[in-house]
Design a protein around this motif. Sequence first.
Motif, short mmCIF file in Angstrom:
data_model
loop_
_atom_site.label_atom_id
_atom_site.label_comp_id
_atom_site.label_asym_id
_atom_site.label_seq_id
_atom_site.Cartn_x
_atom_site.Cartn_y
_atom_site.Cartn_z
N GLN A 10 0.84 -1.19 0.00
CA GLN A 10 0.00 0.00 0.00
C GLN A 10 0.88 1.25 0.00
N ALA A 11 0.29 2.35 -0.41
CA ALA A 11 1.04 3.60 -0.53
C ALA A 11 1.47 4.12 0.84
N CYS A 12 2.62 4.78 0.85
CA CYS A 12 3.09 5.44 2.07
C CYS A 12 4.00 6.59 1.67
N LEU A 27 5.77 6.33 -1.94
CA LEU A 27 5.81 4.98 -2.52
C LEU A 27 4.38 4.55 -2.86
N THR A 28 4.19 4.04 -4.07
CA THR A 28 2.86 3.62 -4.53
C THR A 28 2.96 2.28 -5.25
N PRO A 29 2.05 1.34 -4.97
CA PRO A 29 2.05 0.07 -5.71
C PRO A 29 1.67 0.30 -7.18
N VAL A 30 2.41 -0.29 -8.10
CA VAL A 30 2.09 -0.22 -9.53
C VAL A 30 2.36 -1.57 -10.17
N GLU A 31 1.67 -1.84 -11.29
CA GLU A 31 1.87 -3.09 -12.00
C GLU A 31 2.14 -2.89 -13.48
N SER A 32 2.35 -1.63 -13.90
CA SER A 32 2.65 -1.34 -15.30
C SER A 32 3.25 0.05 -15.41
N ARG A 33 3.86 0.35 -16.56
CA ARG A 33 4.36 1.70 -16.80
C ARG A 33 3.20 2.70 -16.80
N CYS A 96 6.57 -1.34 -7.45
CA CYS A 96 6.61 -0.10 -6.67
C CYS A 96 7.09 1.07 -7.51
N LEU A 97 6.40 2.20 -7.39
CA LEU A 97 6.86 3.49 -7.90
C LEU A 97 7.27 4.33 -6.71
N ALA A 125 11.32 5.70 3.81
CA ALA A 125 9.95 5.39 3.44
C ALA A 125 9.74 3.87 3.42
N VAL A 126 10.72 3.15 2.90
CA VAL A 126 10.63 1.68 2.88
C VAL A 126 10.58 1.13 4.30
N ASP A 127 11.29 1.79 5.23
CA ASP A 127 11.29 1.35 6.63
C ASP A 127 9.88 1.28 7.20
#
Length: 208
Positions: A10-12, A27-33, A96-97, A125-127
């Motif tokens: 999930q985004a953070c 940070l945002t979940p993505v699955e394509s360009r 991830c973007l 942010a990853v932390d």
Amino acid sequence: MAQSYQALAQACRYLYEEKRSTFTAILTPVESREDAMAVLNEIRQAHPGASHYCWAYIVGSAQQPKLVAFSDDGEPSGTAGKPILNVLTHRQVGNCLAVVVRTFGGVKLGAGGLVRAYGASVSQAVDIATLRQVVPQQSLKIDAPFAYEQKIRLALNEQQATLEDVAYAEGVSLSVCLAEDRVAALIDHIRLLTSGQASVDQSPEGNT
């Protein structure tokens, strides 16, 4: 065979400050360009007037990505996009973007300072990010005589396969999806159950 991998769930975001400049890592979940570029555009609109919108994304596994791209967005070459991507790769954050929105604080940081700031903002942010485990799936189509339908359904349950569609014609046709590492066992089991009378298509549309 593709291995399971870690992905952003999930985004953070995390706000990092260095010599009055702010670096907001999103940070945002993505699955394509297309996903990534749409989110980047939304972030630009939500943060008008920022100095830079530097980014990187990984689609798929961080170790064996399907797609990778990054941008310094006007910062000196190699000081922003690549450090952001390096963090995602080393921390193994797939799908991830990462966008870092920088607002200049009046003090130049130099190339080394920029690399540290962009990398640190994303790392922190990853932390705090929520990650998930992705198990690659494969779609199969199984064609068999009617008499074996119930036995095949039981075999699907044993291998934790998802039954997506059933069609009846001269026999029964079952469209299923299951973890890639279970495919071989399922096929062997079905061939044994049906004495080789069932056929399995391993390349229908929809494999992931």
